[in-house]
Design an enzyme around this catalytic site. Structure first.
Site, short mmCIF file in Angstrom:
data_model
loop_
_atom_site.label_atom_id
_atom_site.label_comp_id
_atom_site.label_asym_id
_atom_site.label_seq_id
_atom_site.Cartn_x
_atom_site.Cartn_y
_atom_site.Cartn_z
N LYS A 187 -33.84 -10.82 10.41
CA LYS A 187 -34.29 -9.70 10.79
C LYS A 187 -33.39 -9.32 12.24
CE LYS A 187 -37.45 -7.71 13.86
NZ LYS A 187 -36.56 -6.49 14.17
N GLU A 262 -35.10 -18.69 22.26
CA GLU A 262 -33.98 -18.46 23.04
C GLU A 262 -34.34 -17.53 23.99
OE1 GLU A 262 -31.49 -20.33 24.05
OE2 GLU A 262 -31.32 -21.68 22.31
N GLU A 396 -36.57 -10.51 35.03
CA GLU A 396 -35.41 -10.29 34.51
C GLU A 396 -35.28 -8.77 34.45
OE1 GLU A 396 -35.15 -10.92 30.24
OE2 GLU A 396 -33.08 -11.67 30.52
P1 NAD Z 1 -37.32 -8.46 22.17
O1 NAD Z 1 -38.13 -9.59 22.36
O2 NAD Z 1 -37.98 -7.12 22.36
O3 NAD Z 1 -36.85 -8.33 20.74
C1 NAD Z 1 -36.16 -9.52 20.08
C2 NAD Z 1 -36.38 -9.38 18.42
O4 NAD Z 1 -37.81 -9.56 18.19
C3 NAD Z 1 -36.38 -7.92 17.69
O5 NAD Z 1 -35.55 -8.13 16.90
C4 NAD Z 1 -37.41 -7.46 17.77
O6 NAD Z 1 -37.87 -6.35 16.78
C5 NAD Z 1 -38.37 -8.75 17.56
N1 NAD Z 1 -40.01 -8.61 17.50
C6 NAD Z 1 -40.59 -7.94 18.34
N2 NAD Z 1 -41.81 -8.12 18.45
C7 NAD Z 1 -42.10 -9.16 17.33
C8 NAD Z 1 -43.17 -9.88 16.96
N3 NAD Z 1 -44.27 -9.52 17.21
N4 NAD Z 1 -42.97 -10.87 16.13
C9 NAD Z 1 -41.57 -11.22 15.61
N5 NAD Z 1 -40.52 -10.29 16.12
C10 NAD Z 1 -40.43 -9.54 16.86
O7 NAD Z 1 -36.03 -8.70 22.73
P2 NAD Z 1 -34.82 -7.57 23.06
O8 NAD Z 1 -35.33 -6.65 24.08
O9 NAD Z 1 -34.43 -7.20 21.81
O10 NAD Z 1 -33.69 -8.72 23.60
C11 NAD Z 1 -33.58 -8.70 25.07
C12 NAD Z 1 -34.11 -9.99 25.43
O11 NAD Z 1 -33.41 -11.14 24.65
C13 NAD Z 1 -34.03 -10.48 26.75
O12 NAD Z 1 -35.21 -11.09 27.54
C14 NAD Z 1 -32.84 -11.30 26.80
O13 NAD Z 1 -32.63 -12.49 28.06
C15 NAD Z 1 -32.91 -12.14 25.65
N6 NAD Z 1 -31.94 -12.95 25.05
C16 NAD Z 1 -31.81 -14.06 25.20
C17 NAD Z 1 -30.68 -14.85 24.68
C18 NAD Z 1 -30.62 -16.45 24.84
O14 NAD Z 1 -30.11 -16.99 24.13
N7 NAD Z 1 -31.49 -17.19 25.73
C19 NAD Z 1 -29.62 -14.19 24.21
C20 NAD Z 1 -29.76 -12.95 24.26
C21 NAD Z 1 -30.92 -12.15 24.59
#
Ligand code: NAD
Length: 505
Positions: A187, A262, A396
């Site tokens: 996804k 992550e 963040e």
């Molecule tokens: P997010 O947590 O909003 O979403 C990430 C994914 O999770 C999306 O595909 C979203 O649709 C899905 N999701 C949302 N709610 C969910 C649920 N209840 N159950 C399962 N899946 C769900 O994050 P974002 O805004 O897309 O990304 C930004 C974040 O990602 C930042 O905090 C960034 O630091 C982090 N990030 C971390 C790394 C790493 O490797 N540590 C790399 C890139 C981004």
């Protein structure tokens, strides 16, 4: 259905409508919901994807379940060859994919091409695991006995990814899961599913059997939730924000699934008094404002030794004010848009918080308007002088906002660097080799760069963080397959009699 064209809104852009990808085909979702993928530079619609349903996930899981025994039995070297062929397909289309990525995500074209290259690099790297998947042979305490470990695929992998690296992060998860012998339901984030879809198509073209990899787009609360809670999914590999990560972890724990997380970062760069300031300047600008600060490893805190604080900061402000913000496809642009209205609001909200808590705004701090900006979501690169306890120095922000902090010595700099919930990347600039090695020990982070910016991970080293940044095996590098393989311990007794370990006769 193949992705179908919905016509062109202008320029070189063609709007495509996708389905969900199940059993090797793009098929209609069982639901009605559709969402648009929008170019953050100009508001143009680039593609339309289904908001998938729980039923769609169910169909995808059935396909993955049906294909698991055959894919597990496929020799790992053959599995790796599919990745090598896919890497070549991506390479052949690197320019096109880079442009598409820049339009979908908003990062500037050089970084977008770099991200496509990262996916290529990782597929090439991890394909080699197909000729290793190393286990161990170990001495035994008994005669005529042999002891070893072998790696077996965990089962069905549920992969959930964020919008900020729409092809690199999916490639890490998909490449490692496939070579390990897992089948997949993937996804991508709703904001940037196009590059994920292109990756899926490249793998299909490379000969991946239908049903081994399935992709369902849609809401996290529906598609993500169904993946995380399904008893068919043996491992959930999630990259995203810390709040979502905690929810995913809790759901996984309820059914004792393996969960790899992550999550976010608040990455510090430390400048000691002997730092090469010219080198540090380039590194800080790149790490703080590259991808408009929307990297998990972006430098969002700059901790400067008091002896060079004023001098470095004045230069930094001047350089930052000179950064060109604009269309990410223009090679002369340094900083592209932030990814859409939601991001824009969140970042501007943090800028207000910074002002309210008394941080000194030194440059930027506002949305850009006027020609070339009005249709997109652009924020001028921003620098605050702050204090370590401020929210802008702890939370963040995930945007082009850098908080600068002063430290009186190395010890204070490290204390400030470590005083946050996160621990992903970190960097220190110094010419003193002793201080550099000390920092490797002292900085609480999964990654430490010496005399280099907080960004720029290479695929052959493990990637991940400590504290609230994550949990589970590290992605990439030699550890990439740990998340997707179970270690089985095997004892072969060829003595022909019952031998009892540990028990004295
Ligand atoms: P997010 O947590 O909003 O979403 C990430 C994914 O999770 C999306 O595909 C979203 O649709 C899905 N999701 C949302 N709610 C969910 C649920 N209840 N159950 C399962 N899946 C769900 O994050 P974002 O805004 O897309 O990304 C930004 C974040 O990602 C930042 O905090 C960034 O630091 C982090 N990030 C971390 C790394 C790493 O490797 N540590 C790399 C890139 C981004």
């Amino acid at each position: 259905m193949e992705p179908r064209s919905l016509g062109s809104p202008g320029g070189d852009s063609v709007v495509e409508e996708y389905g969900v990808y199940i059993n090797g085909e793009w098929v209609d979702s069982s639901g009605e919901e559709l969402f648009d993928v929008v170019n953050p530079a100009n508001g143009q619609i680039l593609a339309r994807f289904p908001g998938g349903t729980r039923e769609d996930v169910g169909r995808a899981l059935e396909a993955a379940k049906r294909m698991f025994p055959g894919w597990k039995a496929t020799p790992p070297a053959r599995r790796g060859e599919v990745l090598l062929r896919a890497a070549q397909i991506l390479r052949d289309d690197k320019d096109g994919l880079g442009k598409l990525l820049a339009r979908e995500n908003g990062k500037v074209i050089s970084e977008a091409r770099g991200e496509v290259q990262e996916a290529i690099d990782f597929f090439e790297y991890i394909a080699g695991e197909g000729r290793r998947l190393l286990g161990e042979t170990v001495a035994t305490e008994l005669p005529d006995k042999f002891a070893m470990t072998v790696r077996l695929p965990v089962g069905i992998a549920g992969l959930i990814t964020p919008w900020n690296f729409p092809i690199a992060i999916p490639s890490w998860k998909i490449g490692a899961a496939l070579v390990s012998g897992c089948t997949i339901v993937f996804k991508p984030a709703t904001g940037t599913p196009i590059l994920g879809a292109r990756l899926v198509s490249a793998l299909a073209e490379a000969g991946l059997p239908p049903g081994v990899l399935n992709m369902v787009t849609g809401r996290g609360s529906v598609v993500g939730d169904e993946i995380v809670n399904s008893p068919l999914v043996s491992v959930v590999s999630f990259t995203g924000g810390v709040d979502t990560g905690k929810e995913v972890y809790t759901c996984g724990a309820r059914r004792l699934a393996n969960v790899g997380l992550e999550l976010g970062g608040k990455n510090p760069t430390i400048l000691l008094e002997d730092a090469d300031q010219e080198l540090a300047m380039e590194g800080v600008l790149f790490a703080a404002f590259g991808t408009a600060g929307q990297r998990c490893t972006a430098c969002s805190r700059l901790i400067i030794h008091k002896k060079i604080y004023d001098e470095f900061l004045e230069d930094l402000i001047e350089e930052t004010e000179g950064l060109k913000v604009g269309d990410p496809l223009d090679p002369s642009v340094d900083v592209g848009p932030v990814k859409g209205k939601e991001q824009e609001e969140k970042i501007l909200g943090y800028i207000d918080i910074g002002k309210e808590e008394g941080a000194k705004l030194r440059c930027g701090g506002h949305k850009l308007t006027g020609d070339g900006y009005d249709l997109g979501t652009f924020i001028r690169p921003t620098i605050f002088e702050g204090k370590p306890e401020m929210r802008i120095a702890k939370e963040e922000i995930f945007g082009p906002v850098l908080t600068v902090l002063e430290a009186k010595n190395y010890q204070e700099a490290v204390r400030i660097a470590n005083d946050v919930q996160y621990g992903l990347s970190s960097s220190i600039y110094t010419r003193d080799v002793n201080m550099a090695f000390r920092a490797i020990q002292d900085l609480e982070a999964g990654i430490t760069y010496i005399n280099a910016p907080t960004i720029g991970a290479e695929v052959q080293l493990p990637f991940g963080g400590v504290k609230d940044t994550g949990s589970g095996a590290r992605e990439a590098g030699t550890t990439a397959i740990d998340e997707f393989t179970e270690i089985k311990s095997v004892y072969v007794d060829y003595s022909g009699r019952l031998q009892k370990a540990q028990i004295e006769e």
